[in-house]
Design an enzyme around this catalytic site. Sequence first.
Site, short mmCIF file in Angstrom:
data_model
loop_
_atom_site.label_atom_id
_atom_site.label_comp_id
_atom_site.label_asym_id
_atom_site.label_seq_id
_atom_site.Cartn_x
_atom_site.Cartn_y
_atom_site.Cartn_z
N TYR A 107 0.76 -1.12 0.08
CA TYR A 107 0.06 0.03 -0.06
C TYR A 107 0.94 1.21 0.11
O TYR A 107 0.44 2.30 -0.35
CB TYR A 107 -0.87 0.04 1.23
CG TYR A 107 -1.92 -1.09 1.11
CD1 TYR A 107 -2.08 -2.00 0.34
CD2 TYR A 107 -3.07 -0.95 1.96
CE1 TYR A 107 -2.98 -2.85 0.19
CE2 TYR A 107 -4.20 -1.95 2.06
CZ TYR A 107 -4.09 -2.85 0.97
OH TYR A 107 -5.17 -3.78 1.04
N LYS A 115 3.30 -15.28 3.33
CA LYS A 115 3.26 -16.16 2.07
C LYS A 115 4.91 -16.66 2.02
O LYS A 115 5.12 -16.07 0.84
CB LYS A 115 2.60 -15.54 0.82
CG LYS A 115 1.99 -16.19 -0.18
CD LYS A 115 1.07 -17.24 0.10
CE LYS A 115 0.82 -18.12 -1.31
NZ LYS A 115 0.11 -19.43 -1.06
N ASP A 117 -3.23 -17.96 2.65
CA ASP A 117 -4.37 -18.60 2.50
C ASP A 117 -4.87 -19.61 3.18
O ASP A 117 -6.21 -19.88 3.34
CB ASP A 117 -4.27 -19.26 0.73
CG ASP A 117 -2.66 -20.06 0.79
OD1 ASP A 117 -2.04 -20.03 1.96
OD2 ASP A 117 -2.35 -20.68 -0.23
N ASP A 147 -5.60 -6.31 5.84
CA ASP A 147 -6.73 -5.51 5.43
C ASP A 147 -7.71 -6.74 4.99
O ASP A 147 -8.98 -6.54 5.45
CB ASP A 147 -6.34 -4.65 4.23
CG ASP A 147 -7.37 -3.91 3.72
OD1 ASP A 147 -8.61 -3.63 4.50
OD2 ASP A 147 -7.63 -3.36 2.50
N ASP A 153 -11.42 -7.88 7.29
CA ASP A 153 -12.78 -7.67 6.77
C ASP A 153 -13.17 -9.10 6.82
O ASP A 153 -14.71 -9.33 7.46
CB ASP A 153 -12.78 -7.47 5.41
CG ASP A 153 -13.05 -5.84 5.22
OD1 ASP A 153 -12.33 -4.96 6.27
OD2 ASP A 153 -13.38 -5.40 4.23
C1 IPM Z 1 -9.02 -0.20 6.17
C2 IPM Z 1 -9.49 0.20 4.77
C3 IPM Z 1 -8.45 0.89 4.07
C4 IPM Z 1 -7.39 0.27 3.99
C5 IPM Z 1 -8.68 1.78 2.95
C6 IPM Z 1 -10.14 2.81 2.99
C7 IPM Z 1 -7.59 2.48 2.20
O1 IPM Z 1 -9.98 -0.86 3.94
O2 IPM Z 1 -8.96 0.72 6.80
O3 IPM Z 1 -9.29 -1.28 6.24
O4 IPM Z 1 -7.12 -0.30 3.17
O5 IPM Z 1 -6.44 0.23 4.92
MG MG Z 2 -10.19 -2.61 4.69
#
Ligand code: IPM
Ligand code: MG
Length: 355
Positions: free
Chosen positions: A142, A190, A222, A246, A250
């Site tokens: 990133y 990985k 994975d 990230d 989620d």
């Molecule tokens: C998070 C979000 C951010 C990230 C985005 C909005 C840049 O998805 O905080 O998880 O990827 O870090």
């Molecule tokens: Mg995120």
Amino acid sequence: MKKNIVVLPGDGIGPEIVDGALTILDKTAAKYGHKFYYDMIEVGGCSIDKYGVPITSENMEKCRNADSVLLGAVGGPKWDTVDPLLRPEKALLAIRRELGLFANLRPTRLFTQLGGASPLKDSITSAGIDLVIVRELTGGIYFGEHKTCEVPEKTATDIMTYSEHEIERIGRVAFEAAMKRRKKLTSVDKANVLDTSKLWREIMHRLAAEYPEVEYSDLYVDNAAMQLIRDPGRFDVIVTENMFGDILSDEASMLTGSIGMMPSASLSGGTCGMYEPIHGSAPDIAGKDIANPLGTILSAAMMLKYSFGLDEEAQAIETAVDQVLSDGFRTADIVSDDTIQVGCREMCRRVTEAL
Ligand code: IPM
Ligand code: MG
């Protein structure tokens, strides 16, 4: 205690959930004799609309000087077509970089009342899910070079880099977190493919030798994605690099019933941190008073604990959330047949009342 908090409501549902969290902070301050001062500033799309940039340098300076930062969410389809260098998300990445917030803690806890809202349902979740993802936040792909060349064929490149010190400092945060919890740490990489992961693993192993009490293991990303669904109860602390963290966070948020439940803290070596729910700005439900404010409220609790050392106050907020869920109140994302649906404002009012 007096503290200056820079507040960035942002876009979409950001303003409603942050508003709610501030009422809870105010009630906490009143109850325990603290004073929190809020400096509300624009970030993300609303800043682009007003100033032409996702965050101005003056506002960045305010974040730098704050005792702590509370963020709602940024972005939305309205800004999908702006110059990629000026996208709302850039503000978030810039704050992380400028404030040196390299350690992102994402606690994933299933409130037992929400077992039915988790896609794994009560049978698998009854064993309990209580883990924390420690995501490296200022390195990796990133923050590497991004470029797109036009010739001889359109080609895009994103570079992933990790240096020893970046891995070591996030590793220490994770081992220390494990020491304060159930003393189990899983490092996710990985290493069968990536050089950054081989270095990651080498350094994690070196640290593991310093923490003999921590039961340490490695997992490929994975496999980790699979184990999170198959047997989430096996995890205590997970440490991983930026992009894997990230994605896995989620995924993990679903185990808690809704992404709206999950808070986060982004920390540097010092006490200033940025606190935000892990979800996005959800423009489709913005302004409808149906968003789930609990992730933001729990983020505010993390602020009290990690930035201000107010453990008791943080615990009081968590207990209030627990109480409201036990009383059967749910926002739309976590509602079920035998519970009572309430809006964002009403949920905040209930939590404030339970405090
Ligand atoms: C998070 C979000 C951010 C990230 C985005 C909005 C840049 O998805 O905080 O998880 O990827 O870090
Ligand atoms: Mg995120």
